[in-house]
Design a protein around this motif. Structure first.
Motif, mmCIF file in Angstrom:
data_model
loop_
_atom_site.group_PDB
_atom_site.id
_atom_site.type_symbol
_atom_site.label_atom_id
_atom_site.label_comp_id
_atom_site.label_asym_id
_atom_site.label_seq_id
_atom_site.Cartn_x
_atom_site.Cartn_y
_atom_site.Cartn_z
ATOM 1 N N ASN A 1 41.780 34.730 66.871
ATOM 2 C CA ASN A 1 42.793 35.758 67.134
ATOM 3 C C ASN A 1 42.234 36.965 67.873
ATOM 4 O O ASN A 1 42.984 37.722 68.501
ATOM 5 C CB ASN A 1 43.454 36.210 65.837
ATOM 6 C CG ASN A 1 44.379 35.149 65.270
ATOM 7 O OD1 ASN A 1 44.847 34.272 65.978
ATOM 8 N ND2 ASN A 1 44.638 35.225 63.965
ATOM 9 N N ASP A 2 40.915 37.166 67.818
ATOM 10 C CA ASP A 2 40.300 38.323 68.477
ATOM 11 C C ASP A 2 39.729 37.967 69.850
ATOM 12 O O ASP A 2 39.075 38.806 70.480
ATOM 13 C CB ASP A 2 39.175 38.885 67.597
ATOM 14 C CG ASP A 2 39.685 39.363 66.248
ATOM 15 O OD1 ASP A 2 40.802 39.910 66.212
ATOM 16 O OD2 ASP A 2 38.982 39.166 65.239
ATOM 17 N N SER B 1 37.357 33.813 64.584
ATOM 18 C CA SER B 1 37.346 34.706 65.747
ATOM 19 C C SER B 1 38.428 34.373 66.769
ATOM 20 O O SER B 1 38.534 35.048 67.797
ATOM 21 C CB SER B 1 35.972 34.659 66.434
ATOM 22 O OG SER B 1 35.653 33.337 66.833
#
Length: 522
Positions: free
Chosen positions: A275-276, A273
């Motif tokens: 990169n988001d 998670s």
């Protein structure tokens, strides 16, 4: 900040509890500490701090005494820490992960007559009945001792005032103890005051929201947590590090500052998670406590915008370097330049100073230096080095050199250096090459006994997810890229590297593990 706080911070020496009291006066409802669903304001922190101080004074504790705390992360732990300081009592934060034998040895060395602990600690560290020692249960667990809620003073009377001196013991931080019984490092009030004043340059203040994911007993945590609160910010604590949960907390609370150890950066970079997650507010990132590879620094800079500062130093103080990675991306193989006011020298095996640029043991002198090891004068003398003018330095036990630009290039711990066939081999040099292999997630190189060479390098490798490298192929790849004396005799693939709670690889454990492995090999 308020003028009264600015005035105190401008002084060459001051009191952290006094800063907390001023914060409570001028921003009483501002959130001081968050842990899970719990949060307390500065007004509540001051009340709790004073109640602890009054309780300690009721017990007859004051300047010159030590309070031992051995427990998991909690709001009560924070209150107890500042409350002890409010009474002039030094704090000895003990690692719950230590063995019962080591915990008992640390407690004896500290001379503490009162220990705060919780149920989990009490179950693995049963203390024999001792009329001179009292146990108080921070989590109100009867198994751990007298209930915190019963022990804590309930009246409104303020504790008796104290006037701390710069050389008073602030806390006694026990070393990791991976090579024997831990030593108590005495940090003075002056040393901690220097840490707080330095933090002003890194954006700490009332608007700072500092996310700390290491245990409260660790100096790594304290160098971020204490300035956060002293300067009026909000401290967000984690009971146990988890990469996905860390990212959630960073967004939930709008974290602006964080102190992490290298393995935590490694876990975050690998988190699905990452990169988001919007981490645009988290602009002040710090790292310390263990080797931080140039490759990992570069990845953090690329994927996580903002400032990234690596601190290299000792809990004992003296040696202190800073690398502002975002300003010097071409110096990621170093640990930076000596910090402001720090004087670093290099000495040989005979304790003689050697010219700048040559490889030697790093010794340092700075405003933040330990008084010594608690009740261990001989060990204190072993840790000191004096120049020709009698100036006191602290020995690091690390090998390094200063490059032509004044940056420190670090070698290894002297105890981790491998002597093979009469040649000195530094494991970090081999590890830097090995981590360049695309299938290597992390690795550690140690010296194993060798009849032919005395010692020989061997490597432990954690493969990257979804890869299946062959040990022999890795060994051949590595040995084709290092010097003859650096070639490894063996590569072992493992699921993880043993680490301390603050992320240091336990190389002694790996050496012992390898000896056992090979002893059982026909």
């Amino acid at each position: 900040m308020h003028p009264a706080i600015d005035h105190l911070l401008a002084q060459p020496f001051g009191s952290l509890p006094e800063l907390i009291a001023l914060q409570a006066t001028h921003q009483p409802q501002h959130t001081a500490v968050i842990l899970g669903e719990q949060r307390i304001s500065y007004a509540a922190l001051r009340v709790g701090m004073d109640r602890v101080a009054a309780s300690l004074q009721r017990e007859g504790l004051g300047p010159g005494d030590v309070l031992a705390i051995c427990a998991g992360t909690s709001i009560e732990y924070v209150m107890a820490y500042f409350g002890a300081l409010r009474a002039g009592v030094a704090v000895a934060p003990l690692a719950p992960s230590a063995t019962a034998e080591h915990l008992s040895a640390m407690l004896k060395n500290s001379g503490a007559r009162l220990v705060l602990r919780d149920r989990a600690v009490a179950l693995q560290w049963p203390l024999h009945a001792d009329s001179s020692l009292r146990c108080v249960a921070l989590d109100d667990s009867p198994e751990a001792g007298e209930l915190w809620s019963d022990w804590l003073a309930t009246d409104e009377r303020a504790p008796a005032p104290i006037t701390p001196a710069p050389d008073w013991p602030f806390n006694v931080i026990y070393s990791s103890g991976t090579t024997g019984v831990p030593k108590g490092i005495v940090q003075s009030w002056a040393m901690r005051w220097a840490h707080v004043r330095r933090a002003l340059a890194n954006g700490y203040g009332p608007q700072a929201i500092s996310l700390c994911a290491t245990p409260l007993y660790s100096n790594t945590t304290l160098v971020a947590a204490l300035p956060t609160l002293a300067l009026g910010g909000t401290l967000v604590l984690m009971g146990k590090f988890d990469a996905a949960q860390y990212l959630h907390l960073a967004v939930q609370h709008g974290a602006t500052h964080t102190m992490l150890v290298p393995v935590q950066y490694l876990r975050l970079m690998a988190c699905p998670s990452f990169n988001d997650t919007d981490l645009s507010r988290l602009q002040h990132k710090f790292c310390t406590s263990a080797p931080f590879s140039a490759k990992l620094k570069a990845e953090v800079l690329q994927r996580w915008p903002g400032r990234l500062i690596e601190y290299y130093g000792l809990t004992e103080g003296g040696v202190r370097c800073e690398l502002h990675c975002h300003d010097f991306p071409h110096k990621l193989h170093t640990v930076g330049r000596p910090g402001e006011g720090a004087d670093l020298r290099f000495i040989n095996d005979q304790g003689q100073q050697i010219p700048t640029g040559e490889l030697g043991e790093i010794v340092g002198q700075s405003a933040g230096m330990m008084t010594g090891y608690y009740n261990l004068p001989e060990k204190t003398r072993e840790a000191e080095w004096f120049d020709a003018q009698g100036k006191r330095f602290i020995r690091s036990g690390d090998v390094g050199r200063m490059d032509e630009d004044g940056f420190i290039v670090l070698g290894d711990r002297m105890k981790d250096m491998i002597i093979t066939g009469g040649f000195n081999v530094y494991p970090c040099d081999i590890e830097d090459v090995l981590t360049q292999h695309p299938d290597v997630y992390e690795c550690a190189v140690v010296g194993a006994p060798s009849e032919q060479w005395g010692e020989t390098p061997v490597a432990f490798v954690v493969p990257r997810a979804d890869t299946q490298p062959e040990a022999q192929a890795l060994r051949e790849w590595l040995n084709g890229r290092v010097g003859k004396t650096q070639r490894v005799a063996d590569v072992r693939l493992v699921g993880f590297l043993p680490r301390s709670e603050i992320g240091k690889v336990l190389k002694r454990q790996l050496r012992e593990q390898y000896v056992q492995m090979t002893a059982n090999t026909p």
